[in-house]
Scaffold this motif. Structure first.
Motif, PDB file in Angstrom:
ATOM      1  N   LEU A 112       0.836  -1.205   0.000  1.00 29.95           N
ATOM      2  CA  LEU A 112       0.000   0.000   0.000  1.00 29.95           C
ATOM      3  C   LEU A 112       0.876   1.262   0.000  1.00 29.95           C
ATOM      4  N   ARG A 113       1.894   1.266   0.853  1.00 26.16           N
ATOM      5  CA  ARG A 113       2.793   2.427   0.931  1.00 26.16           C
ATOM      6  C   ARG A 113       3.502   2.634  -0.400  1.00 26.16           C
ATOM      7  N   HIS A 114       4.006   1.538  -0.988  1.00 23.81           N
ATOM      8  CA  HIS A 114       4.725   1.633  -2.264  1.00 23.81           C
ATOM      9  C   HIS A 114       3.827   2.199  -3.370  1.00 23.81           C
ATOM     10  N   ILE A 115       2.612   1.708  -3.478  1.00 23.20           N
ATOM     11  CA  ILE A 115       1.690   2.186  -4.520  1.00 23.20           C
ATOM     12  C   ILE A 115       1.368   3.659  -4.306  1.00 23.20           C
ATOM     13  N   ARG A 116       1.120   4.040  -3.054  1.00 21.48           N
ATOM     14  CA  ARG A 116       0.788   5.445  -2.758  1.00 21.48           C
ATOM     15  C   ARG A 116       1.960   6.354  -3.105  1.00 21.48           C
ATOM     16  N   GLN A 117       3.159   5.965  -2.687  1.00 21.91           N
ATOM     17  CA  GLN A 117       4.336   6.788  -2.953  1.00 21.91           C
ATOM     18  C   GLN A 117       4.663   6.828  -4.448  1.00 21.91           C
ATOM     19  N   GLN A 118       4.454   5.720  -5.118  1.00 22.78           N
ATOM     20  CA  GLN A 118       4.696   5.647  -6.558  1.00 22.78           C
ATOM     21  C   GLN A 118       3.822   6.650  -7.304  1.00 22.78           C
ATOM     22  N   ARG A 119       2.640   6.894  -6.775  1.00 22.94           N
ATOM     23  CA  ARG A 119       1.700   7.830  -7.398  1.00 22.94           C
ATOM     24  C   ARG A 119       1.872   9.261  -6.876  1.00 22.94           C
ATOM     25  N   GLY A 120       2.845   9.464  -5.992  1.00 25.32           N
ATOM     26  CA  GLY A 120       3.101  10.791  -5.449  1.00 25.32           C
ATOM     27  C   GLY A 120       1.948  11.314  -4.608  1.00 25.32           C
ATOM     28  N   CYS A 121       1.294  10.436  -3.906  1.00 33.21           N
ATOM     29  CA  CYS A 121       0.117  10.782  -3.110  1.00 33.21           C
ATOM     30  C   CYS A 121       0.485  10.793  -1.628  1.00 33.21           C
ATOM     31  N   THR A 122       0.023  11.793  -0.898  1.00 28.98           N
ATOM     32  CA  THR A 122       0.267  11.840   0.549  1.00 28.98           C
ATOM     33  C   THR A 122      -0.836  11.094   1.289  1.00 28.98           C
ATOM     34  N   LEU A 123      -0.573  10.771   2.543  1.00 33.23           N
ATOM     35  CA  LEU A 123      -1.598  10.134   3.369  1.00 33.23           C
ATOM     36  C   LEU A 123      -2.822  11.041   3.493  1.00 33.23           C
TER      37      LEU A 123
ATOM     38  N   LEU B  25     -11.622  -5.731   3.657  1.00 31.10           N
ATOM     39  CA  LEU B  25     -12.225  -5.370   2.376  1.00 31.10           C
ATOM     40  C   LEU B  25     -12.789  -3.958   2.431  1.00 31.10           C
ATOM     41  N   GLU B  26     -13.374  -3.584   3.562  1.00 29.84           N
ATOM     42  CA  GLU B  26     -13.951  -2.231   3.719  1.00 29.84           C
ATOM     43  C   GLU B  26     -12.907  -1.141   3.559  1.00 29.84           C
ATOM     44  N   LEU B  27     -11.665  -1.436   3.922  1.00 30.69           N
ATOM     45  CA  LEU B  27     -10.591  -0.448   3.789  1.00 30.69           C
ATOM     46  C   LEU B  27      -9.894  -0.547   2.427  1.00 30.69           C
ATOM     47  N   LEU B  28      -9.716  -1.759   1.937  1.00 30.37           N
ATOM     48  CA  LEU B  28      -8.961  -1.934   0.698  1.00 30.37           C
ATOM     49  C   LEU B  28      -9.725  -1.503  -0.555  1.00 30.37           C
ATOM     50  N   LEU B  29     -11.041  -1.699  -0.567  1.00 34.79           N
ATOM     51  CA  LEU B  29     -11.810  -1.315  -1.766  1.00 34.79           C
ATOM     52  C   LEU B  29     -11.706   0.173  -2.081  1.00 34.79           C
ATOM     53  N   PRO B  30     -11.926   1.078  -1.108  1.00 36.18           N
ATOM     54  CA  PRO B  30     -11.786   2.505  -1.441  1.00 36.18           C
ATOM     55  C   PRO B  30     -10.359   2.899  -1.835  1.00 36.18           C
ATOM     56  N   ILE B  31      -9.365   2.237  -1.241  1.00 34.82           N
ATOM     57  CA  ILE B  31      -7.971   2.537  -1.592  1.00 34.82           C
ATOM     58  C   ILE B  31      -7.692   2.095  -3.029  1.00 34.82           C
TER      59      ILE B  31
ATOM     60  N   GLN C 100      -6.935   3.557  -8.544  1.00 35.47           N
ATOM     61  CA  GLN C 100      -7.353   2.972  -9.822  1.00 35.47           C
ATOM     62  C   GLN C 100      -6.510   1.741 -10.163  1.00 35.47           C
ATOM     63  N   VAL C 101      -6.445   0.826  -9.187  1.00 34.29           N
ATOM     64  CA  VAL C 101      -5.748  -0.445  -9.377  1.00 34.29           C
ATOM     65  C   VAL C 101      -6.687  -1.575  -8.956  1.00 34.29           C
ATOM     66  N   PRO C 102      -6.512  -2.748  -9.515  1.00 36.29           N
ATOM     67  CA  PRO C 102      -7.337  -3.873  -9.080  1.00 36.29           C
ATOM     68  C   PRO C 102      -7.003  -4.257  -7.640  1.00 36.29           C
ATOM     69  N   LEU C 103      -7.971  -4.736  -6.935  1.00 35.76           N
ATOM     70  CA  LEU C 103      -7.782  -5.185  -5.554  1.00 35.76           C
ATOM     71  C   LEU C 103      -6.682  -6.231  -5.471  1.00 35.76           C
ATOM     72  N   ASP C 104      -6.578  -7.077  -6.473  1.00 36.65           N
ATOM     73  CA  ASP C 104      -5.534  -8.108  -6.511  1.00 36.65           C
ATOM     74  C   ASP C 104      -4.143  -7.502  -6.382  1.00 36.65           C
ATOM     75  N   GLU C 105      -3.941  -6.333  -6.975  1.00 36.53           N
ATOM     76  CA  GLU C 105      -2.630  -5.689  -6.918  1.00 36.53           C
ATOM     77  C   GLU C 105      -2.308  -5.229  -5.498  1.00 36.53           C
ATOM     78  N   LEU C 106      -3.320  -4.784  -4.770  1.00 38.42           N
ATOM     79  CA  LEU C 106      -3.091  -4.330  -3.394  1.00 38.42           C
ATOM     80  C   LEU C 106      -2.725  -5.484  -2.462  1.00 38.42           C
ATOM     81  N   VAL C 107      -3.345  -6.623  -2.658  1.00 38.07           N
ATOM     82  CA  VAL C 107      -3.102  -7.747  -1.750  1.00 38.07           C
ATOM     83  C   VAL C 107      -2.041  -8.704  -2.275  1.00 38.07           C
TER      84      VAL C 107
END
Length: 188
Positions: free
Chosen positions: A12-23, A49-55, A60-67
């Motif tokens: 999650l941290r890697h994807i967020r930072q890769q997109r240049g997004c802050t917490l 699931l309640e937390l991962l779906l909105p993230i 704009q990535v598939p849930l599979d990529e997050l987990v």
């Protein structure tokens, strides 16, 4: 399962930072508090699931990529034709045991019966040409669209009528397994 869940935070941290997004920006887009997002990324909070779906939606990535779900295997069967004389056998199933499916193309030279017996049960369907089937005392010719099923402990042989090649689908299984085809679904 614990290993999979432990790897979600860093991902999650890697994807967020890769997109240049802050917490803070991610919190605004997802409605999840900054502290919850921070605990998710550090592994102090278990992902749900309640937390991962909105993230996933925010990034704009598939849930599979997050987990880090393993990729789904390619469902296609890699056909490897086997030549036997003037016949080509194409295995359509890859799992050993149980029912086996084959596509067979039998040339005109395989037209003299040589009956054999073995354990099992076979179902044949003619796709093109004419199939000669010798089964115990029966000698029949099957045309396109016709099927036969039989116990392979009976002396049997099948091949071309000699008029041209024949193409069939064969299902073969251990003794006791029978194949049934329904032309339309049963009424319930």
């Amino acid at each position: 399962m614990d290993e999979v869940l432990a790897a979600v935070g860093p991902r999650l941290r890697h994807i967020r930072q890769q997109r240049g997004c802050t917490l803070t920006a991610l919190s605004e887009r997802t409605g999840i508090s900054v502290s919850t997002l921070s605990r998710l990324e550090s592994g102090q909070r278990r992902p749900s699931l309640e937390l991962l779906l909105p993230i996933a939606q925010a990034h704009q990535v598939p849930l599979d990529e997050l987990v880090g779900a393993p990729p789904v295997g390619d469902p296609r069967v890699r056909l490897k034709p086997i030549r036997r004389g003037d016949a080509t056998v194409v295995p359509l199933t890859q799992q050993p045991g149980g029912l086996q499916a084959y596509k067979m193309i039998i040339g005109t030279t395989r037209s003299e019966p040589d009956p054999r017996t073995h354990e099992g049960y076979e179902w044949l369907y003619v796709l093109s040409g004419r199939l000669r089937l010798v089964l115990a005392d029966h000698d029949v010719v099957l045309k396109v669209g016709e099927a036969a099923e039989f116990d392979t402990r009976l002396p049997h042989w099948f091949g071309s009528t000699g008029d041209g090649p024949v193409e069939i689908i064969s299902l073969f299984g251990p003794q006791g397994e029978r194949m049934h085809v329904r032309a339309k679904p049963r009424d319930r």
